[in-house]
Design an enzyme around this catalytic site. Structure first.
Site, short mmCIF file in Angstrom:
data_model
loop_
_atom_site.label_atom_id
_atom_site.label_comp_id
_atom_site.label_asym_id
_atom_site.label_seq_id
_atom_site.Cartn_x
_atom_site.Cartn_y
_atom_site.Cartn_z
N ASP A 1 -4.37 1.48 5.49
CA ASP A 1 -5.63 2.23 6.24
C ASP A 1 -5.46 3.09 7.78
O ASP A 1 -5.72 3.68 7.24
CB ASP A 1 -6.62 0.70 6.55
CG ASP A 1 -6.91 -0.57 5.59
OD1 ASP A 1 -6.71 -0.27 4.43
OD2 ASP A 1 -7.63 -1.77 6.17
N LYS A 2 -4.25 2.34 8.50
CA LYS A 2 -4.33 3.72 9.64
C LYS A 2 -3.58 5.07 9.38
O LYS A 2 -3.67 5.54 9.96
CB LYS A 2 -4.05 2.25 10.57
CG LYS A 2 -4.59 0.86 11.19
CD LYS A 2 -5.81 1.69 10.74
CE LYS A 2 -6.20 0.40 11.15
NZ LYS A 2 -6.31 -0.89 9.70
N ASP B 1 -1.36 -4.57 6.98
CA ASP B 1 -3.21 -5.06 8.12
C ASP B 1 -2.94 -6.65 7.52
O ASP B 1 -2.51 -7.75 8.52
CB ASP B 1 -4.16 -3.94 7.90
CG ASP B 1 -4.28 -3.24 8.68
OD1 ASP B 1 -3.53 -3.03 9.10
OD2 ASP B 1 -5.21 -1.86 7.87
N GLU C 1 -8.60 -6.66 13.21
CA GLU C 1 -9.76 -7.06 12.06
C GLU C 1 -9.85 -8.59 11.88
O GLU C 1 -8.90 -8.67 12.14
CB GLU C 1 -9.15 -5.95 10.31
CG GLU C 1 -9.33 -4.57 11.17
CD GLU C 1 -8.41 -4.06 9.43
OE1 GLU C 1 -8.43 -4.92 8.58
OE2 GLU C 1 -8.82 -2.74 9.43
N SER D 1 -11.75 -5.99 8.60
CA SER D 1 -11.92 -5.45 7.44
C SER D 1 -12.77 -4.59 6.79
O SER D 1 -13.80 -5.33 6.40
CB SER D 1 -10.38 -5.87 6.64
OG SER D 1 -10.53 -5.28 5.09
N CYS E 1 0.94 -0.91 -0.26
CA CYS E 1 -0.07 0.28 0.29
C CYS E 1 0.80 1.25 0.67
O CYS E 1 0.39 2.42 -0.66
CB CYS E 1 -0.39 -0.09 1.15
SG CYS E 1 -1.51 -1.41 1.40
N CYS F 1 -5.51 -1.75 -1.55
CA CYS F 1 -6.24 -2.28 -1.77
C CYS F 1 -7.40 -1.52 -2.83
O CYS F 1 -7.84 -0.82 -1.98
CB CYS F 1 -6.92 -3.52 -0.42
SG CYS F 1 -5.92 -4.29 -0.18
#
Length: 576
Positions: A143-144, A101, A466, A492, A69, A214
């Site tokens: 994500d975070k 993740d 998740e 997720s 990512c 993603c």
């Protein structure tokens, strides 16, 4: 005559005349004879006198070799720096952490994921505060790192623009678009013997063709969309693929934009208003975005001193139609939304329906309505994004549940699914995610079960793991429409189906979920939005009276500190 620059004391007219507009606080490290040692250190890095006299902009890079990512962010950093430099600012790149993740999923390491959000926010805040930067441009992909960046922007309240690293291109399998969610569900198909080892291996090789986050409307793309809706990102930048030349160009423009914000004295507090957060929630539920938005948006709002509750999210979802057909519950990827017109097209259709606050300010220096005024919409692309008058569903993609099992609320994603109005089943209670995966591997989860995973909340986990491995396996085994799952943990953004997360209070705090036993009948009512166990108040109270607080799983280090500081999921699991 002297003038006053925000955040500094008056100095001589001569010194004021030399200071560039927007050099709000970096002057503290550069001005006067007393700062000669400081300037010497700067010159050692190749800075000229002109560079030192210009505004200082921190460029927070989350490039690393930990996750695909963020793997492609390094070139974007250079583009942002170029934009800052060409606009008469001086950029300083610094790094911060991020975790993958997807790689830590299903392991003990996943407990570090949500914790990383706080570390990212803390580190950006710390560097910008310590170095007295005038502005900041965080660049994030996983994500975070997105909400962590936005939390830092809110705390710092210095001019800022958020840059998204970009979405991954779709892979290809059997002539169709293919991505990581399909591999997770492939694991479940493999467990029931539907596919063999060779097929699963071929799937894993095909899913991720290069760098980027993603590809569905999972957490990263939900948060990038929020960046546009909330006004922190440049219009159109949320959906650009990581490998697109447009991503390079928009990153350069982000560097230019932060310098304009410095000149115009526009701060995050001017942008991150109540209206902006309502716009963000509206877009999320209209796109069928991730349940994690119900964790991250309240956390960002908290940093701005705004109380955004689960009830607020539910109420907005009830008045907002679902207008996008996006994975995981729908058919399309961020790549497809980008081709259709990106987030601006979706926002324009919501604005035209009176569902957005058009007067909310953004990092362009213009309002949402002004940004969207010239967005073309010829009425096409209806398979990806519909209008509010002809939506995919009359209400939005998230609902919030209450009841005797969730006094503080729980979150269910309904986008792309019809669960009916009522559902009930016997509880199958597990105290760890791994125990459910073991049961799935034994084919011990049956149709009609109401699976409960507890002690996975912010404090009990810690870190709210998740559970994509578990939810993917449930769907892959063909149980997706026949088994409900509830947890005080989270999911997720790639999770879809009947999965209820963020149940609060969590088990580690003595919430009702801690009192459940195998065989208890759990009832879900989607007309009243209630989640209950068929027990009397007295029976629940008696069970909880016999309950004892479990010892914390970690007492030292990062997770030990997190357990002591973290607030409930309904408050965004913040640590402030």
């Amino acid at each position: 005559m002297t003038t006053t620059v925000p955040g500094r004391k008056k100095t001589s007219t001569r010194r004021e005349a030399k200071r560039a507009p927007g050099k709000w606080r970096s002057w503290e490290t550069t001005e006067g004879a007393i700062r000669a040692p400081h300037r010497s250190m700067m010159r050692a890095m190749g800075l000229s006198g002109k560079d030192i006299d210009q505004p200082f902009v921190g460029v927070a890079s989350m490039h690393n070799e930990v996750t695909v990512c963020n793997f492609g962010i390094a070139p974007l950093v250079e583009d942002v720096k170029r934009g800052v430099s060409e606009s008469e600012g001086t950029p300083f790149m610094f790094g911060t952490i991020t975790v993958s993740d997807a790689i830590s999923m299903g392991t003990e390491g996943m407990k570090g994921s949500l914790v990383s959000r706080e570390i990212i926010a803390d580190s950006i805040e710390t560097v910008c505060f310590a170095e007295r930067f005038d502005g900041v441009v965080p660049i994030a992909g996983c994500d975070k790192s997105l909400p962590g960046s936005m939390m830092a922007i809110a705390r710092l309240n210095i001019p800022a623009v958020f840059v998204y690293g970009g979405s991954i291109l779709p892979g290809s399998w059997e002539g169709k678009p293919f991505q990581l969610q399909d591999v997770n569900e492939g694991v479940g198909r493999h467990q029931v013997g539907e596919i063999d080892d060779a097929t699963l291996r071929a799937m894993e090789i095909a899913a991720c063709p290069g760098p980027g986050a993603c590809g569905g409307m999972f957490t990263a793309n939900t948060m990038s969309s929020i960046g546009e809706a909330i006004g922190l990102s440049l219009p159109g930048s949320a959906s650009e693929p990581a490998v697109s030349s447009r991503k390079r160009y928009s990153s350069r423009r982000a560097g230019e934009a932060v310098m304009n914000l410095l000149r115009e004295d526009i701060r995050p507090s001017d942008i991150l208003t109540r209206k902006a957060f309502e716009n963000a929630v509206t877009l999320v539920v209209a796109l069928g975005g991730s349940t994690n938005s119900a964790l991250h948006l309240p956390a960002i709002a908290y940093e701005m001193g705004i109380d955004l509750t689960l009830e607020d999210i539910h109420e907005i979802s009830m008045r907002t139609p679902l207008i996008a057909n996006m994975k995981p519950g729908g058919d399309f990827l961020m790549y497809d939304l980008d081709a259709a017109g990106g987030v601006p097209l979706a926002m324009k259709r919501l604005l035209d329906a009176g569902l957005l606050h058009g007067d909310a300010l953004t990092v362009t220096g213009k309002t949402i309505a002004e940004n969207l005024a010239d967005v073309p919409d010829d009425g096409s692309h209806m398979t990806v994004v519909k209008t509010a008058v002809d939506p995919f569903a009359a209400t939005g993609g998230l609902v919030v549940l209450h009841g005797n099992l969730a006094p503080d609320g729980a979150v269910l994603k309904v986008a792309g699914h019809d669960y009916g109005s009522r559902w009930s089943g016997p509880a199958r209670v597990f105290d760890r995610e791994e125990h459910v995966m073991e049961a799935l591997q034994r084919r011990a989860i049956e149709k009609g079960d109401f699976v409960v995973i507890r002690y996975e909340g912010p404090r009990g986990g810690p870190g709210m793991r998740e559970m994509l491995d578990v939810t993917g396996a449930i769907l892959g085994q063909g149980l997706g429409e026949h088994v409900f799952l509830m947890t005080d943990g989270r999911f997720s953004g790639a999770t879809h189906g009947p999965m209820i997360g963020h149940v609060g209070p969590e088990a580690a705090l003595g919430g009702p979920i801690a009192a459940l036993r195998d065989g208890d009948v759990i009832e879900l009512d989607l007309e009243k939005f209630e989640l209950n166990v068929r027990l009397s108040d007295e029976e629940l109270a008696d069970r909880l009276a016999d309950w004892t607080t479990p010892p914390p799983p970690y007492t030292r280090g990062t997770l030990g500190k997190y357990i002591k500081l973290v607030q409930p999921a309904a408050r965004g699991a913040v640590t402030g």
